[in-house]
Design an enzyme around this catalytic site. Structure first.
Site, PDB file in Angstrom:
ATOM      1  N   ASN A   1       8.014   6.797   6.901  1.00  0.00           N
ATOM      2  CA  ASN A   1       8.317   5.424   6.513  1.00  0.00           C
ATOM      3  C   ASN A   1       8.399   4.538   7.751  1.00  0.00           C
ATOM      4  O   ASN A   1       8.917   4.956   8.794  1.00  0.00           O
ATOM      5  CB  ASN A   1       9.648   5.365   5.757  1.00  0.00           C
ATOM      6  CG  ASN A   1      10.195   3.949   5.645  1.00  0.00           C
ATOM      7  OD1 ASN A   1      10.902   3.464   6.528  1.00  0.00           O
ATOM      8  ND2 ASN A   1       9.854   3.277   4.560  1.00  0.00           N
TER       9      ASN A   1
ATOM     10  N   THR B   1       5.673   2.437   3.084  1.00  0.00           N
ATOM     11  CA  THR B   1       6.784   1.493   3.094  1.00  0.00           C
ATOM     12  C   THR B   1       7.415   1.514   1.705  1.00  0.00           C
ATOM     13  O   THR B   1       6.758   1.843   0.713  1.00  0.00           O
ATOM     14  CB  THR B   1       6.357   0.059   3.462  1.00  0.00           C
ATOM     15  OG1 THR B   1       5.303  -0.365   2.597  1.00  0.00           O
ATOM     16  CG2 THR B   1       5.897  -0.014   4.905  1.00  0.00           C
ATOM     17  N   GLU B   2       8.661   1.154   1.642  1.00  0.00           N
ATOM     18  CA  GLU B   2       9.421   1.333   0.408  1.00  0.00           C
ATOM     19  C   GLU B   2       8.922   0.480  -0.744  1.00  0.00           C
ATOM     20  O   GLU B   2       9.228   0.743  -1.906  1.00  0.00           O
ATOM     21  CB  GLU B   2      10.903   1.050   0.651  1.00  0.00           C
ATOM     22  CG  GLU B   2      11.227  -0.340   1.134  1.00  0.00           C
ATOM     23  CD  GLU B   2      11.262  -0.462   2.654  1.00  0.00           C
ATOM     24  OE1 GLU B   2      12.033  -1.285   3.157  1.00  0.00           O
ATOM     25  OE2 GLU B   2      10.510   0.268   3.342  1.00  0.00           O
ATOM     26  N   HIS B   3       8.123  -0.547  -0.447  1.00  0.00           N
ATOM     27  CA  HIS B   3       7.646  -1.429  -1.506  1.00  0.00           C
ATOM     28  C   HIS B   3       6.434  -0.858  -2.236  1.00  0.00           C
ATOM     29  O   HIS B   3       6.013  -1.439  -3.240  1.00  0.00           O
ATOM     30  CB  HIS B   3       7.328  -2.802  -0.932  1.00  0.00           C
ATOM     31  CG  HIS B   3       8.481  -3.376  -0.172  1.00  0.00           C
ATOM     32  ND1 HIS B   3       9.644  -3.772  -0.788  1.00  0.00           N
ATOM     33  CD2 HIS B   3       8.676  -3.582   1.160  1.00  0.00           C
ATOM     34  CE1 HIS B   3      10.496  -4.220   0.126  1.00  0.00           C
ATOM     35  NE2 HIS B   3       9.937  -4.105   1.304  1.00  0.00           N
ATOM     36  N   GLY B   4       5.859   0.245  -1.727  1.00  0.00           N
ATOM     37  CA  GLY B   4       4.833   0.931  -2.500  1.00  0.00           C
ATOM     38  C   GLY B   4       3.554   1.278  -1.788  1.00  0.00           C
ATOM     39  O   GLY B   4       2.808   2.133  -2.255  1.00  0.00           O
TER      40      GLY B   4
END
Length: 522
Positions: A294, A320-323
């Site tokens: 990440n 990344t955490e948004h996809g």
């Protein structure tokens, strides 16, 4: 029967003391057309009053837009989010800091999970995420000012083990942004770089007897799109509002690179240059081939083009955490990937992270203290929020905080293969005690995580006594160039090594050779 209505008709169905939820990630998926109509209704009619906004991330196209439109006394009672507007002068941030509105800051992954719990009509989320941080009820319980008093998270124990229990919200109205809809309300997201949990928002509202309204760019005929492109189906949508001029983001009306419609070559320019590249390369030396990694906001997003310059971009899976999965990450509009291999929905990404599938993360930091704690959420009068940081740092096996040693006018240069400090920064990052505890160093060690701070001057490793300087950059004298910039005593390892000399040069072959056995393709 057509579901196409005006923005005014949509927001007219938001009543006093209702809870609304909306997507967004900085400047993506901003339902600004609907929020502008809501703001205008309040300014004209003084209604609705005392609403609660449940926002998994943050949303705005600039000062005064997006969630800033809720910043009116009487309109907003409570704001629950993982992140806050970061532009200077944000009226919403000012209201929170001044105690004019209740505000909670919870981890992004928790908020997405709570929407799914709400949609399944379950009471809440049981998790270890947030324990030992400011979210823990034994500290602040996520409360961001003195006006905020109700406990939305509590400590509980099951089979002798402690957990945090977050209460699920009862959503009354979900506001969505999509690209296309037919007159029945089937929503597709062709021009959006991300989906940002839209289906979870919609289900949460409908499961609680609420309404779902979506602003879209265009209307299309039924059955002209593949059913696999429909993210939110018609039975979950109560109204569709046409907003043909809504921009994709604050950066552009529409950038086809961010949707994968146009494929462009990967960046290979080795950006950034100078000291920032030194710390990124040293961080890369801690990674291993085939890892899921990440990347956080700031310096870490320079890693993909750096690896592209070295022809090592296939050595890792970047997330990344948004996809977004792989590709290059756009700096001004973090979360969008150019040339992504895949785009997941954030709730599924956080399932991966919380489930222990994340091998490493590169994150920024604002403050680190002598005990190994880190702050990124609230410092020096700035309200940032934790975003996905707490989920990410709690789940990664290896944590690499990447930062310059100081901030505010720091001038560090590379001269003849050596790091030279020309001017020290005004703001210290190594402080006696963090203002806000976003990361708990002691708990990380108990979980068996490997934790480091990588700077342009040296690498620190977290042990039971705090931060230990284990590597130093060529040209840096710890007692002269590091210790005076720290607010607690510097500890130097007896076998403190020097950074590999290769990473201070421009010889890509030498750097590749140094990385051999780590990211090198075989």
């Amino acid at each position: 029967m057509s579901k196409v209505i005006s923005a005014a008709q949509a927001v007219a169905q938001i009543g006093d003391r209702m809870t609304i939820t909306l997507p967004g990630n900085a400047s993506f998926m901003v339902v600004d057309c609907l929020l502008q109509a809501l703001e205008q209704r309040f300014l004209t009619e003084a209604s609705p009053k005392q609403i609660t906004a449940f926002v998994p991330c943050n949303a705005g196209l600039g000062l005064g837009t997006g969630v800033d439109r809720l910043a009116h006394r009487g309109l907003l009672k409570r704001y629950i989010a993982s992140a806050f507007p970061i532009h200077g002068g944000s009226p919403l941030a000012s209201m929170i800091l001044d105690g004019e509105v209740e505000a909670y800051n919870f981890p992004m992954g928790v908020l997405y999970a709570l929407l799914r719990e709400s949609g399944g009509r379950r009471p809440g989320l049981l998790t270890e995420v947030g324990m030992g941080t400011f979210v823990d009820p034994r500290q602040q319980g996520g409360k961001m000012n003195d006006r905020t008093t109700e406990d939305l998270v509590e400590m509980t124990s099951i089979a002798g083990k402690d957990y945090l229990f977050y209460k699920a919200p009862a959503i009354d109205v979900a506001l969505l942004k999509a690209t296309s809809s037919d007159d029945r309300g089937n929503l597709s997201f062709e021009n959006e770089p991300l989906t940002l949990g839209s289906i979870a928002l919609a289900i949460a509202a409908k499961a609680n007897g609420g309404k779902v309204f979506a602003q879209v760019e265009r209307l299309v005929e039924r059955h002209t799109r593949s059913p696999k492109t429909i993210v939110v189906p018609e039975h979950l949508v109560d109204g569709v509002v046409l907003a043909p001029d809504a921009p994709q983001s604050a950066a552009s009306r529409f950038d086809a690179r961010l949707t994968g419609e146009i494929r462009t070559p990967r960046r290979r320019d080795a950006a950034p240059q100078g000291p920032a590249r030194v710390l990124l390369l040293r961080a890369a030396g801690q990674l291993r081939r085939h890892w899921l990694v990440n990347l956080g906001v700031g310096a870490p997003i320079g890693l993909p083009p750096l690896l592209g310059w070295l022809n090592l971009e296939d050595g890792l899976t970047i997330s990344t955490e948004h996809g977004g999965i792989n590709g290059d990450i756009e700096a001004p509009i973090f979360g969008a990937h150019v040339g992504a291999d895949a785009v997941l929905d954030p709730p599924n990404v956080f399932d991966m992270y919380d489930g222990g599938l994340l091998d490493a993360t590169l994150l920024g930091l604002a403050q680190a203290d002598r005990h190994g704690n880190v702050n990124v959420s609230k410092f020096e009068g700035r309200l940032m929020g934790c975003g996905g940081f707490i989920n990410i740092s709690g789940g990664a096996k290896t944590i690499l905080f990447c930062t310059m040693l100081t901030a505010g006018g720091t001038d560090v240069a590379l001269e003849n293969g050596r790091v030279v400090v020309r001017r020290e920064g005004r703001a210290r990052k190594f402080v006696e005690a963090v203002e806000h505890q976003t990361f708990n160093g002691r708990q990380a060690l108990e979980r068996g995580q490997n934790v480091h701070i990588v700077t342009e001057r040296g690498l620190f490793t977290l042990d039971r006594d705090g931060w230990l300087l284990t590597e130093v950059a060529p040209g840096i004298v710890p007692e002269r160039d590091i210790a005076p910039a720290m607010s607690f005593p510097l500890r130097v390892a007896e076998n403190c090594r020097q950074y590999p000399s290769e990473i201070l040069g421009d010889d890509s072959t030498a750097i590749r050779r140094w990385l051999s056995g780590r990211l090198e393709a075989r």
